[in-house]
Design a protein around this motif. Structure first.
Motif, short mmCIF file in Angstrom:
data_model
loop_
_atom_site.label_atom_id
_atom_site.label_comp_id
_atom_site.label_asym_id
_atom_site.label_seq_id
_atom_site.Cartn_x
_atom_site.Cartn_y
_atom_site.Cartn_z
N HIS A 174 26.73 25.22 47.18
CA HIS A 174 27.04 26.65 47.28
C HIS A 174 25.79 27.43 47.71
O HIS A 174 24.66 27.05 47.38
N SER A 175 26.00 28.51 48.43
CA SER A 175 24.88 29.30 48.96
C SER A 175 24.00 29.89 47.87
O SER A 175 22.83 30.22 48.12
N SER A 176 24.52 30.00 46.64
CA SER A 176 23.73 30.57 45.55
C SER A 176 22.73 29.57 44.97
O SER A 176 21.83 29.95 44.21
N VAL A 177 22.88 28.30 45.31
CA VAL A 177 22.00 27.25 44.78
C VAL A 177 20.74 27.15 45.65
O VAL A 177 20.84 26.99 46.87
N PRO A 178 19.54 27.23 45.06
CA PRO A 178 18.30 27.10 45.83
C PRO A 178 18.24 25.77 46.58
O PRO A 178 18.71 24.74 46.08
N GLU A 179 17.65 25.78 47.75
CA GLU A 179 17.57 24.59 48.59
C GLU A 179 16.93 23.42 47.85
O GLU A 179 17.36 22.27 47.99
N GLU A 180 15.91 23.69 47.05
CA GLU A 180 15.17 22.64 46.35
C GLU A 180 16.05 21.89 45.35
O GLU A 180 15.73 20.76 44.95
N LEU A 181 17.19 22.48 44.95
CA LEU A 181 18.05 21.85 43.95
C LEU A 181 19.22 21.09 44.56
O LEU A 181 20.04 20.53 43.84
N LYS A 182 19.29 21.05 45.88
CA LYS A 182 20.42 20.40 46.55
C LYS A 182 20.10 18.97 46.96
O LYS A 182 18.93 18.59 47.09
N PRO A 183 21.13 18.16 47.18
CA PRO A 183 20.90 16.81 47.72
C PRO A 183 20.42 16.92 49.15
O PRO A 183 20.71 17.91 49.84
N VAL A 184 19.68 15.92 49.61
CA VAL A 184 19.14 15.94 50.97
C VAL A 184 19.40 14.61 51.67
O VAL A 184 19.48 13.56 51.04
N ARG A 185 19.52 14.71 53.00
CA ARG A 185 19.66 13.52 53.85
C ARG A 185 18.45 13.41 54.76
O ARG A 185 17.81 14.40 55.10
N PHE A 186 18.15 12.17 55.16
CA PHE A 186 17.01 11.91 56.03
C PHE A 186 17.41 10.96 57.16
O PHE A 186 18.33 10.16 57.01
N MET A 187 16.70 11.09 58.27
CA MET A 187 16.84 10.15 59.38
C MET A 187 15.44 9.84 59.88
O MET A 187 14.68 10.76 60.23
N ASN A 188 15.06 8.57 59.86
CA ASN A 188 13.72 8.16 60.26
C ASN A 188 12.65 8.89 59.47
O ASN A 188 11.59 9.26 60.00
N GLY A 189 12.93 9.13 58.19
CA GLY A 189 11.95 9.77 57.33
C GLY A 189 11.87 11.27 57.43
O GLY A 189 11.06 11.90 56.76
N VAL A 190 12.72 11.88 58.28
CA VAL A 190 12.71 13.33 58.48
C VAL A 190 14.00 13.92 57.94
O VAL A 190 15.09 13.40 58.19
N GLN A 191 13.90 15.01 57.18
CA GLN A 191 15.09 15.65 56.63
C GLN A 191 15.98 16.19 57.73
O GLN A 191 15.50 16.80 58.69
N VAL A 192 17.28 15.94 57.60
CA VAL A 192 18.27 16.42 58.58
C VAL A 192 19.33 17.23 57.84
O VAL A 192 19.48 17.11 56.62
N PRO A 193 20.06 18.08 58.56
CA PRO A 193 21.07 18.93 57.91
C PRO A 193 22.13 18.10 57.18
O PRO A 193 22.52 17.03 57.64
N PHE A 194 22.58 18.62 56.06
CA PHE A 194 23.65 17.99 55.30
C PHE A 194 24.98 18.32 55.99
O PHE A 194 25.13 19.40 56.55
N PRO A 195 25.96 17.40 55.97
CA PRO A 195 27.27 17.69 56.58
C PRO A 195 27.87 18.96 56.00
O PRO A 195 27.80 19.20 54.80
N LYS A 196 28.47 19.77 56.85
CA LYS A 196 29.08 21.02 56.40
C LYS A 196 30.31 20.72 55.54
O LYS A 196 30.99 19.73 55.74
N PRO A 197 30.61 21.61 54.57
CA PRO A 197 31.78 21.40 53.72
C PRO A 197 33.07 21.50 54.52
O PRO A 197 33.12 22.15 55.57
N THR A 198 34.11 20.84 54.04
CA THR A 198 35.41 20.87 54.71
C THR A 198 36.41 21.75 53.98
O THR A 198 37.55 21.89 54.41
N ARG A 199 35.99 22.34 52.84
CA ARG A 199 36.84 23.27 52.11
C ARG A 199 35.97 24.27 51.36
O ARG A 199 34.74 24.16 51.39
N LYS A 200 36.59 25.21 50.69
CA LYS A 200 35.84 26.24 49.97
C LYS A 200 34.97 25.62 48.89
O LYS A 200 35.42 24.77 48.12
N VAL A 201 33.71 26.04 48.85
CA VAL A 201 32.77 25.54 47.85
C VAL A 201 32.60 26.60 46.76
O VAL A 201 32.23 27.74 47.04
N TRP A 202 32.88 26.23 45.52
CA TRP A 202 32.76 27.15 44.40
C TRP A 202 31.35 27.12 43.83
O TRP A 202 30.68 26.09 43.88
N PRO A 203 30.89 28.24 43.28
CA PRO A 203 29.56 28.25 42.66
C PRO A 203 29.56 27.39 41.40
O PRO A 203 30.61 27.15 40.81
#
Length: 224
Positions: A174-203
């Motif tokens: 959710h947009s209210s959650v600070p970036e540092e507290l979210k899961p992260v994905r990497f490619m070749n050791g570099v952070q890449v965007p997380f897949p966008k949600p497919t439905r409404k995300v609740w806080p």
């Protein structure tokens, strides 16, 4: 509170809830001491962590123990450890560029860690290396008496895609959650965007941290 009685995706909507399948899977307890070995420097440029005493040697894990699994669960992480500290720890233990997903759950009210994390490695061999290097680890970047334990994540939370699908519609995104507290994905050791949600995300729910800790404890028979 205005929150719906049923979250999309059930309890998985709370993100950090370890599934009931988190049973067994090899949570080593007491490991024999192994000779210390030189540590490589993390590629983020910070000093590598010291090799802890009581760390398992490769010979103590059966060959092929991973059975194709790549996602591990780290337990007994200091509650005030940050995601950045965890990433530096992984890199300092020879795992730089060998993982593509990391999630260190937090209590969103206090922003304190819940003491466990999920890491997906690129190959089963990398996952076994992670278990060898971090089982018994205690040389944290901050003062703590905790000793790290490493086990396999549940069958429904194995691999990059399974973890991405589990969290992309979770309240942790959710947009209210600070970036540092979210899961992260990497490619070749570099952070890449997380897949966008497919439905409404609740806080996140106000008692998110308490419920997540209880679910984790019950999954491992530790008591609430």
């Amino acid at each position: 509170s205005g929150m719906p009685t049923a979250m999309p995706g059930g309890m998985a909507g709370f993100g950090a809830m370890p599934p009931a399948a988190f049973t067994g899977g090899g949570y080593p307890t007491t490991q024999a001491p192994a000779p210390q070995s030189p540590q490589r420097r993390g590629k983020r440029g910070q000093q590598a962590q010291q090799q802890p005493q009581g760390q398992a040697s490769p010979a103590q894990f059966e060959v092929g123990e991973s059975q194709g699994r790549t996602t591990v669960m780290l337990r007994n992480i200091p509650n005030n450890y940050t995601r950045a500290m965890l990433l530096e720890l992984l890199d300092s233990q020879g795992l730089a560029g060998r993982y593509d997903f990391v999630y260190l759950p937090f209590d969103f009210k206090t922003e304190a860690g819940l003491g466990f994390a999920f890491v997906n490695l690129l190959t089963p061999e990398d996952a076994e290396l992670c278990k060898v290097h971090l089982t018994g680890f205690r040389s944290w970047a901050i003062p703590s008496g905790k000793v790290c334990e490493v086990g396999w994540s549940g069958a429904d939370q194995q691999g990059l895609e399974a973890n991405s699908e589990r969290y992309r519609n979770s309240s942790v995104m959710h947009s209210s959650v600070p970036e540092e507290l979210k899961p992260v994905r990497f490619m070749n050791g570099v952070q890449v965007p997380f897949p966008k949600p497919t439905r409404k995300v609740w806080p996140p729910h106000s008692n998110y941290g308490l419920r997540a800790r209880r679910a984790q404890a019950q999954a491992h028979g530790l008591g609430a």
